[in-house]
Design a protein around this motif. Structure first.
Motif, short mmCIF file in Angstrom:
data_model
loop_
_atom_site.label_atom_id
_atom_site.label_comp_id
_atom_site.label_asym_id
_atom_site.label_seq_id
_atom_site.Cartn_x
_atom_site.Cartn_y
_atom_site.Cartn_z
N ARG A 93 59.97 35.91 41.90
CA ARG A 93 58.89 34.99 40.84
C ARG A 93 58.26 35.76 39.87
O ARG A 93 57.48 35.09 39.20
N MET A 94 58.49 37.08 39.70
CA MET A 94 57.67 37.63 38.70
C MET A 94 58.71 37.63 37.54
O MET A 94 59.46 38.64 37.49
N ASN A 95 59.08 36.68 36.65
CA ASN A 95 60.01 36.57 35.76
C ASN A 95 59.64 36.27 34.41
O ASN A 95 60.29 35.81 33.75
N ALA A 96 58.43 36.35 34.19
CA ALA A 96 58.00 36.27 32.84
C ALA A 96 58.44 37.25 31.68
O ALA A 96 58.57 38.35 31.91
N ILE A 97 58.65 36.69 30.52
CA ILE A 97 58.83 37.38 29.24
C ILE A 97 57.39 37.62 28.72
O ILE A 97 56.86 36.62 28.07
N ARG A 98 56.75 38.83 28.92
CA ARG A 98 55.61 38.87 28.58
C ARG A 98 55.17 39.07 26.84
O ARG A 98 54.16 38.39 26.36
N SER A 99 56.10 39.81 26.09
CA SER A 99 56.16 39.89 24.70
C SER A 99 57.55 40.42 24.28
O SER A 99 58.06 40.81 24.55
N ILE A 100 57.56 39.87 22.89
CA ILE A 100 58.75 40.31 21.86
C ILE A 100 58.17 40.78 20.74
O ILE A 100 57.38 40.15 19.99
#
Length: 467
Positions: free
Chosen positions: A100-107
């Motif tokens: 559930r911790m599957n976010a792409i936080r930044s690029i």
């Protein structure tokens, strides 16, 4: 008067208060996919499966388990080939799924970095990089289900190690939860940082035994504008190495993958999936791919193939004309593991030896096996360009596994190789690691384990014997 809740009931209620019902999986049927590996060879029951949504929830779950001495099995996509992400018998434990911790936080397209959470699926990360004409080059057959946390924790390799290195080389920073629940925040985007110990390197490849990776800062690369894929028939592994020399002379560091496939592996893929090489052949095969942003790549590949054919190091070959044709060539390689699974029980060896000794290793290990056992089929494939050979044995008798491992690994040791090149130790190779690793190295590993996980609650029974 009400009966007081059992210890298990109180523990589960405490988990529920941290995670809510959506983050807690209970019941044997619901937990089964998390408690058994995908090949059905490893696993044991768990008290619960936890599915935290944030690093704070991971920390709270770990603190609770540490207070009660309950073990924690961190899990990503559960694609391990070494039984490294499922429970072991004889221990009160939970599975901690990061899915559930599957976010792409930044690029950062300029700095070519990306920060992602541990549950992000590898293929999703690759697609996000592609949107910015960038590349996260870790790539292998299970990339549609494997997750970043598991990739970091196993130091995954794959087909592009020859050019881009292992996962370790792509990590700029980590966020992790230690065995006491403390959070270590190190999501830096720096390419150069000599300020003290590089602690993240302890967690990379540790299979969740020293800490739980919750997020990672990744180093990306420019996406090559040109790519060329070729498939060749070669007489034997020695000829494959000669072909590698031809390819290196013409293509240099543009070579991103160089894969060897045995006739037995191709036969299994044909039998179970109906996939055939682009030419009639009964020999070994090499799949080579090169990528570059410079023009002239195809001409260089044609020159390499021409040199190999003229020297007799290859008997036939094709170069893919389209992406569809390239994908079809790769399918021959990528379906080998599934074809093995459909063929029955196999004893897998993920080994590495010096590149120039690969033909001798394959010869000697095959001879030793056929001398010691009857009715075995050897299936060989792997990343010859970086020395990693998947030397697998189809064997009907489960009780022969330990003996087969010892025969193969003795040959590996004789060539100063490693019994695990990229899959890790997990549950599968614990005894073998103890047998082949130098005592001083094992004691150093145990010292690190005791220092970071004194209760032995993080993924017990993986890499080292359970305390």
């Amino acid at each position: 008067m009400k009966t007081p809740p059992s210890t298990d009931d109180a523990f589960l209620e405490a988990l529920r208060s941290i995670l809510s019902d959506t983050g807690l999986v209970l019941g044997d049927e619901a937990m089964s996919p998390y408690c058994v590996d995908w090949r059905g060879e490893f696993g044991a029951p768990a008290l619960a499966v936890t599915r935290p949504k944030s690093v704070d929830q991971v920390s709270a779950v770990v603190r609770l388990c540490a207070e009660r001495g309950i073990a924690i099995v961190p899990q990503g996509g559960n694609t391990s080939l070494a039984g490294g992400a499922v429970p072991i018998a004889g221990r009160a434990q939970i599975v901690l799924s990061l899915s559930r911790m599957n976010a792409i936080r930044s690029i950062d397209p300029v700095g070519m970095t990306m920060t992602v959470e541990a549950g992000a699926v590898l293929e999703t990360v690759q697609e996000a990089a592609r949107e910015h004409e960038l590349l996260f080059p870790v790539s292998f057959a299970a990339q549609g289900s494997s997750q970043i946390g598991g990739i970091v924790s196993t130091n995954a390799g794959g087909i592009n190690v020859l050019r881009y290195g292992m996962t370790r080389q792509r990590m700029l920073g980590l966020e992790a939860v230690l065995a006491d629940g403390s959070v270590v925040a190190g999501l830096r985007h720096l390419h150069k940082d000599n300020a003290g110990y590089d602690w993240k390197q302890l967690l990379i490849g540790a299979e969740g035994t020293l800490g739980i990776v919750t997020a990672a800062s990744l180093r990306l690369s420019p996406r090559p504008k040109h790519r060329v894929t070729a498939f060749l028939a070669v007489p034997d592994p020695a000829s494959a190495l000669a072909l590698l020399e031809h390819a290196t002379a013409e293509l240099g560091d543009a070579i991103s993958a160089f894969e060897l496939i045995s006739p037995s592996a191709l036969a299994l893929v044909r039998q179970h999936f109906g996939l055939r090489p682009p030419m009639e052949m009964q020999s070994w095969a090499v799949l080579v791919e090169a990528a570059s942003s410079l023009s002239g790549l195809r001409d260089a590949m044609e020159a390499a193939l021409g040199s190999a054919l003229e020297a007799g190091d290859a008997s036939d070959g094709v170069i893919a004309e389209t992406e569809t044709q390239a994908a079809a060539l790769w399918a021959l390689r990528e379906h080998v593991t599934e074809a093995e699974l459909k063929s029955g029980r196999s004893v897998k060896h993920d080994v590495s030896v010096p590149i120039n000794r690969i033909p001798n290793f394959i010869r000697d290990a095959s001879y030793a096996l056929h001398k010691a056992f009857d009715g075995l089929q050897v299936v060989v494939f792997g990343h010859v360009g970086d020395g990693n050979v998947h030397f697998n044995v189809l064997a009907g008798a489960a009780e022969a596994k330990a003996a087969i491992n010892r025969v193969v690994h003795d040959v590996v040791a004789g060539y100063q190789g490693s019994i695990s090149a990229e899959h890790g130790i997990g549950s599968y190779r614990v005894a073998e690691l103890a047998h082949y690793k130098q005592p001083a190295q094992l004691e150093l590993m145990r010292t690190l384990k005791r220092a970071l996980d004194p209760q032995g609650i993080l993924n017990p029974g993986k890499i080292l014997d359970a305390p």
